[in-house]
Each structure stands twice: as C-alpha cells, then as structure tokens.
Design a protein around this motif. Structure first.
Motif, short mmCIF file in Angstrom:
data_model
loop_
_atom_site.label_atom_id
_atom_site.label_comp_id
_atom_site.label_asym_id
_atom_site.label_seq_id
_atom_site.Cartn_x
_atom_site.Cartn_y
_atom_site.Cartn_z
N PRO A 65 0.81 -1.23 0.00
CA PRO A 65 0.00 0.00 0.00
C PRO A 65 0.84 1.27 0.00
O PRO A 65 0.45 2.27 -0.60
N GLU A 66 1.99 1.23 0.64
CA GLU A 66 2.85 2.42 0.68
C GLU A 66 3.40 2.78 -0.69
O GLU A 66 3.76 3.92 -0.94
N VAL A 67 3.45 1.81 -1.57
CA VAL A 67 3.97 2.03 -2.91
C VAL A 67 2.84 2.35 -3.90
O VAL A 67 2.98 3.25 -4.73
N ASN A 68 1.74 1.63 -3.80
CA ASN A 68 0.68 1.81 -4.79
C ASN A 68 -0.32 2.90 -4.44
O ASN A 68 -1.24 3.17 -5.19
N GLY A 69 -0.16 3.52 -3.26
CA GLY A 69 -1.00 4.64 -2.89
C GLY A 69 -2.39 4.28 -2.40
O GLY A 69 -3.21 5.15 -2.17
N SER A 70 -2.66 2.98 -2.19
CA SER A 70 -4.01 2.60 -1.77
C SER A 70 -4.26 2.93 -0.31
O SER A 70 -5.39 3.14 0.10
N GLY A 71 -3.19 2.92 0.50
CA GLY A 71 -3.36 3.25 1.91
C GLY A 71 -4.11 2.21 2.70
O GLY A 71 -4.21 2.28 3.91
N GLY A 72 -4.65 1.20 2.05
CA GLY A 72 -5.40 0.17 2.74
C GLY A 72 -4.81 -1.20 2.48
O GLY A 72 -3.69 -1.32 2.01
N THR A 73 -5.56 -2.21 2.81
CA THR A 73 -5.09 -3.58 2.63
C THR A 73 -6.01 -4.33 1.69
O THR A 73 -6.61 -5.32 2.06
N GLY A 74 -6.15 -3.82 0.50
CA GLY A 74 -7.00 -4.48 -0.48
C GLY A 74 -6.48 -5.86 -0.83
O GLY A 74 -5.34 -6.18 -0.55
N THR A 75 -7.31 -6.66 -1.43
CA THR A 75 -6.88 -8.00 -1.81
C THR A 75 -6.85 -8.11 -3.33
O THR A 75 -7.86 -7.99 -3.99
#
Length: 77
Positions: A65-75
């Motif tokens: 998430p820190e790299v892809n900018g999602s900020g969450g824990t998507g699956t």
C-alpha cells in the motif's frame, strides 16, 4: 488475526508464488517467495537462527500500500 492477500506475482508459473500478505493485528507483511539456497549468496548475509531469507522480485513491490498509494489492505490476486 486475519491475513490479507495483497497480491500474487502475475508472472509466476501456475500463479502460486511469490505472494504478499498483510497481518492486520501486527501491522507486518508476510512474504512468500523462493528459498535462497545458493551458498555463496548466503555467506554474504548475517542471518540469525530464528530468521530466514527468501528471494522476492522487485515487480512485487506494486502490492505494498505504501507504494501503490491505496493506503489500505485491499486484496489482489
């Protein structure tokens, strides 16, 4: 404790490895990858008895998430 699969290596044969997981209790990542067995490479590392080393391709960084900018824990698969 719930482990969240964040992503599997899209280039992996049979789609079985490597994989990035997130542990929502500890806040740690679990990495599934290839065992490092090459003695020359292992000699260059200082690995405590309670740790191991895996090889993990750079292309898998996209699932953190820190790299892809999602900020969450998507699956992702």
């Amino acid at each position: 404790m719930t482990l969240h699969r964040l992503g599997k290596d899209p280039e992996s044969p049979e789609g079985k490895s490597p994989t990035v997981y997130y542990d929502d209790v500890t806040g740690h990542y679990l990495l599934q990858g290839w065992k490092v067995l090459d003695a020359e490479r292992l000699r260059q590392l200082d690995i405590p008895d309670h740790e191991t080393v895996i090889e993990f391709p750079q292309r898998m960084m996209q699932f953190f998430p820190e790299v892809n900018g999602s900020g969450g824990t998507g699956t992702n698969s």
